[in-house]
Design a protein around this motif. Structure first.
Motif, PDB file in Angstrom:
ATOM      1  N   ALA A  52      -3.606   2.101  -3.560  1.00 28.65           N
ATOM      2  CA  ALA A  52      -2.993   3.073  -3.451  1.00 28.65           C
ATOM      3  C   ALA A  52      -3.988   4.099  -2.907  1.00 28.65           C
ATOM      4  O   ALA A  52      -5.067   4.160  -3.752  1.00 28.65           O
ATOM      5  CB  ALA A  52      -2.041   4.992  -4.001  1.00 28.65           C
ATOM      6  N   LEU A  58       0.848  -1.072  -0.250  1.00 31.43           N
ATOM      7  CA  LEU A  58      -0.011   0.120  -0.508  1.00 31.43           C
ATOM      8  C   LEU A  58       0.630   1.495   0.035  1.00 31.43           C
ATOM      9  O   LEU A  58       1.893   1.311   0.692  1.00 31.43           O
ATOM     10  CB  LEU A  58      -0.920  -0.026   1.653  1.00 31.43           C
ATOM     11  CG  LEU A  58      -1.654   1.388   1.733  1.00 31.43           C
ATOM     12  CD1 LEU A  58      -2.563   1.547   0.681  1.00 31.43           C
ATOM     13  CD2 LEU A  58      -2.522   1.266   2.402  1.00 31.43           C
ATOM     14  N   SER A  59       0.483   2.682  -0.465  1.00 29.83           N
ATOM     15  CA  SER A  59       1.213   3.632  -0.556  1.00 29.83           C
ATOM     16  C   SER A  59      -0.170   3.958  -0.747  1.00 29.83           C
ATOM     17  O   SER A  59      -1.096   5.029  -0.620  1.00 29.83           O
ATOM     18  CB  SER A  59       1.531   3.315  -2.093  1.00 29.83           C
ATOM     19  OG  SER A  59       2.731   2.752  -2.219  1.00 29.83           O
ATOM     20  N   VAL A  60       0.181   5.505   0.272  1.00 31.60           N
ATOM     21  CA  VAL A  60      -0.622   6.489   0.787  1.00 31.60           C
ATOM     22  C   VAL A  60      -0.228   8.592   0.244  1.00 31.60           C
ATOM     23  O   VAL A  60       1.321   8.430   0.372  1.00 31.60           O
ATOM     24  CB  VAL A  60      -0.884   6.202   1.971  1.00 31.60           C
ATOM     25  CG1 VAL A  60      -2.375   7.904   2.415  1.00 31.60           C
ATOM     26  CG2 VAL A  60      -1.209   5.650   1.996  1.00 31.60           C
ATOM     27  N   ALA A  61      -1.250   9.096  -0.708  1.00 31.96           N
ATOM     28  CA  ALA A  61      -0.618   9.936  -0.847  1.00 31.96           C
ATOM     29  C   ALA A  61      -2.265  10.930   0.053  1.00 31.96           C
ATOM     30  O   ALA A  61      -3.447  10.963  -0.407  1.00 31.96           O
ATOM     31  CB  ALA A  61      -0.797  10.043  -2.023  1.00 31.96           C
ATOM     32  N   THR A  68      -1.731   7.407   7.412  1.00 32.45           N
ATOM     33  CA  THR A  68      -0.541   6.832   6.868  1.00 32.45           C
ATOM     34  C   THR A  68      -0.470   6.275   8.950  1.00 32.45           C
ATOM     35  O   THR A  68       0.076   5.298   9.491  1.00 32.45           O
ATOM     36  CB  THR A  68       0.795   7.353   6.210  1.00 32.45           C
ATOM     37  OG1 THR A  68       0.014   7.900   4.981  1.00 32.45           O
ATOM     38  CG2 THR A  68       1.893   7.101   6.606  1.00 32.45           C
ATOM     39  N   ALA A 105       0.824   8.127  -7.107  1.00 35.06           N
ATOM     40  CA  ALA A 105       2.218   6.940  -5.692  1.00 35.06           C
ATOM     41  C   ALA A 105       1.761   5.820  -5.708  1.00 35.06           C
ATOM     42  O   ALA A 105       2.323   5.158  -5.094  1.00 35.06           O
ATOM     43  CB  ALA A 105       0.257   7.574  -4.574  1.00 35.06           C
ATOM     44  N   ARG A 106       0.478   5.045  -6.548  1.00 32.05           N
ATOM     45  CA  ARG A 106       1.214   3.722  -6.990  1.00 32.05           C
ATOM     46  C   ARG A 106       2.234   3.501  -7.621  1.00 32.05           C
ATOM     47  O   ARG A 106       2.802   2.249  -7.295  1.00 32.05           O
ATOM     48  CB  ARG A 106      -0.724   3.201  -7.068  1.00 32.05           C
ATOM     49  CG  ARG A 106      -0.557   1.739  -6.799  1.00 32.05           C
ATOM     50  CD  ARG A 106      -1.328   1.017  -8.068  1.00 32.05           C
ATOM     51  NE  ARG A 106      -0.469   1.373  -9.524  1.00 32.05           N
ATOM     52  CZ  ARG A 106      -0.537   0.457  -9.910  1.00 32.05           C
ATOM     53  NH1 ARG A 106       0.494  -0.286  -9.501  1.00 32.05           N
ATOM     54  NH2 ARG A 106      -0.380   0.561 -11.775  1.00 32.05           N
ATOM     55  N   SER A 124       3.011   0.068  -6.500  1.00 33.19           N
ATOM     56  CA  SER A 124       2.280  -0.934  -4.855  1.00 33.19           C
ATOM     57  C   SER A 124       0.524  -1.645  -5.416  1.00 33.19           C
ATOM     58  O   SER A 124      -0.357  -1.158  -6.602  1.00 33.19           O
ATOM     59  CB  SER A 124       1.529   0.194  -4.415  1.00 33.19           C
ATOM     60  OG  SER A 124       3.139   1.118  -3.780  1.00 33.19           O
ATOM     61  N   ALA A 142      -3.520   8.773  -5.958  1.00 26.33           N
ATOM     62  CA  ALA A 142      -3.691   8.127  -6.084  1.00 26.33           C
ATOM     63  C   ALA A 142      -2.779   7.090  -7.248  1.00 26.33           C
ATOM     64  O   ALA A 142      -1.632   6.447  -6.984  1.00 26.33           O
ATOM     65  CB  ALA A 142      -4.394   7.019  -5.557  1.00 26.33           C
ATOM     66  N   HIS A 170       4.396   1.006   2.039  1.00 24.44           N
ATOM     67  CA  HIS A 170       5.483   1.179   0.900  1.00 24.44           C
ATOM     68  C   HIS A 170       6.030   2.440   1.484  1.00 24.44           C
ATOM     69  O   HIS A 170       6.956   2.313   1.797  1.00 24.44           O
ATOM     70  CB  HIS A 170       5.074   1.098  -0.118  1.00 24.44           C
ATOM     71  CG  HIS A 170       5.417  -0.042  -1.116  1.00 24.44           C
ATOM     72  ND1 HIS A 170       5.020  -0.988  -1.922  1.00 24.44           N
ATOM     73  CD2 HIS A 170       6.621  -1.013  -0.892  1.00 24.44           C
ATOM     74  CE1 HIS A 170       5.656  -1.864  -2.702  1.00 24.44           C
ATOM     75  NE2 HIS A 170       6.482  -1.785  -1.596  1.00 24.44           N
ATOM     76  N   ALA A 185      -5.278   7.681  -1.601  1.00 20.68           N
ATOM     77  CA  ALA A 185      -5.195   9.396  -1.772  1.00 20.68           C
ATOM     78  C   ALA A 185      -6.788  10.205  -1.353  1.00 20.68           C
ATOM     79  O   ALA A 185      -7.498   9.910  -1.679  1.00 20.68           O
ATOM     80  CB  ALA A 185      -5.055   9.698  -2.783  1.00 20.68           C
TER      81      ALA A 185
END
Length: 424
Positions: free
Chosen positions: A345, A270-273, A282, A336-337, A342, A333, A296, A347
């Protein structure tokens, strides 16, 4: 058994700190089938402490007293208890030796003020504290046992679990066998949830309770007695059927905990913005050990420049649609992914308030997106007349729920009656 709690401290009484200890104790007692009869909050004034100890001990069987066992002059619980009983404070040699040994092993010099923590009422029974310098103690006054615990949450929880619960079990016994099942919901008010469950017939010994802890409302299904416990799975199933998509987790305190449980060692990443949520999504995940197995990165891309330079959002998208838009949050999103490829993601971008809104996009407008390797899902929610903090926490909860539904291969976007949504 009539059980009460006395919480001490000027900072608690004046509202300078939130009394999380009392809430935790009450919740733990409820899970044991014990309902607290009364809770009293009192400051650090000696006369007030003496009065409340003497008064409440006439009505309760056992009183858990929290706080006031530290080394400073305003920590008066032991002295107040001695005065209430009309006896002296005496040094507990065992705890003095423990303090000396504790500081020696820690390589620290013990301040003289710490010796105050070994002074207990003459008739007190010392209660061990394996994780701190303040021992607990218990004293019988009038009808009640008063059980004194430190105010430090970590120390209280150890003493409650390891000392207090065994004491009341031995002294008073516990009620019938009990079991508690918790359902976490979002997007529905407490009254709406109650209406949805109005027609539900509950067997004897099973009760429903509601606890609001925004952005969640928790429904407690409490079963008392073996027969009720046997019926609990079917009751839980019936409650979930009535509530439908309102239920987002079972026996979890937050949606963040639910997401962590589903992603931990799952093999997914997982990624987050974040913009308006400012790292909330996060930070709630990294509160759990092991989140590095799936998380991530979490990026707070607050300015338009950061959205462009860090996430690769097209300046044209920002010019045409604005920072708070479906197009922008989808690009955030997706960007970020793609940084680390990832699996998922999240966002967010919105207007948390109290200022910054327009006629087209009032305060409480938030765009949320979930990017996957198969595509991007997005929605624009309306959260009017909420505080800045609640707009952010509700937005994080909706984002989590979108991810949860994707992980379960369910419809990612659903209606929440208490949360409005813009059409694309």
């Amino acid at each position: 058994m009539k059980l009460e709690m006395i919480c001490t401290g000027e900072e608690v009484l004046s509202g300078q700190i939130i009394d999380t200890n009392a809430a935790w104790v009450a919740n733990e007692l409820m899970s044991l089938g014990i309902e607290m009869q009364q809770r009293t909050t009192v400051g650090d004034r000696l006369d007030d402490l003496v009065t409340v100890f003497q008064e409440r001990s006439k009505h309760a069987d056992v009183i858990l007293v929290n706080g006031g066992l530290g080394p400073t002059s305003d920590d008066m619980s032991a002295l107040a208890m001695a005065v209430a009983k009309g006896e002296a404070l005496v040094e507990n040699v065992q705890w003095r030796e423990h303090l000396v040994d504790w500081f020696t092993k820690s390589g620290r010099v013990m301040a003289k003020s710490n010796l105050k923590q070994a002074m207990l009422p003459e008739s007190a029974v010392m209660v061990d504290n394996p994780v701190g310098t303040a021992c607990g103690f218990r004293v019988k006054l009038n009808n009640a046992w008063l059980f004194f615990t430190p105010g430090v949450p970590f120390e209280l929880k150890h003493m409650f679990t390891e000392q207090f619960v065994p004491f009341i079990t031995q002294e008073f016994g516990l009620a019938d066998n009990t079991q508690l099942h918790k359902l976490l919901t979002i997007g529905y008010g407490e009254s709406a949830l109650a209406d949805m469950l109005t027609e539900l017939s509950l067997p004897d010994g099973v009760e429903l309770g509601y606890r609001s802890s925004m952005p969640h409302i928790e429904i407690k299904i409490f079963a008392r007695g073996d027969k009720a416990i046997r019926a609990l799975p079917e009751v839980t199933k019936a409650v979930k059927q009535c509530l439908g998509t309102a239920v987002v987790a079972e026996n979890k305190a937050t949606l963040a905990e639910e997401i962590h449980g589903r992603l931990f060692q799952s093999g997914f990443s997982l990624s987050v913005a974040e913009s308006c949520t400012g790292g909330m999504i996060t930070s709630q995940l990294i509160a759990f050990a092991g989140s590095s197995s799936y998380l991530h990165h979490g990026l707070v891309t607050y300015s338009n420049e950061s959205k462009v330079k860090v996430l690769g959002v097209s300046p044209q998208i920002l010019d045409d649609h604005g920072a708070v838009s479906i197009a922008t949050v989808e690009a955030m999103a997706d960007g970020a992914r793609k940084i680390l490829d990832s699996d998922f993601a999240l966002a967010t971008s919105g207007i948390a308030g109290p200022d910054g809104g327009t006629d087209d996009k009032p305060v409480g407008t938030v765009a949320i997106a979930l990017a996957t390797k198969q595509g991007v899902y997005s929605q624009m929610v309306k959260l009017p007349r909420r505080s800045r903090q609640l707009v952010r926490s509700l937005s994080a909860a909706v984002a989590y729920d979108m991810l949860r539904r994707a992980l379960l291969d369910e419809a990612v976007i659903v209606d929440y009656p208490s949360i409005g949504r813009f059409d694309k």
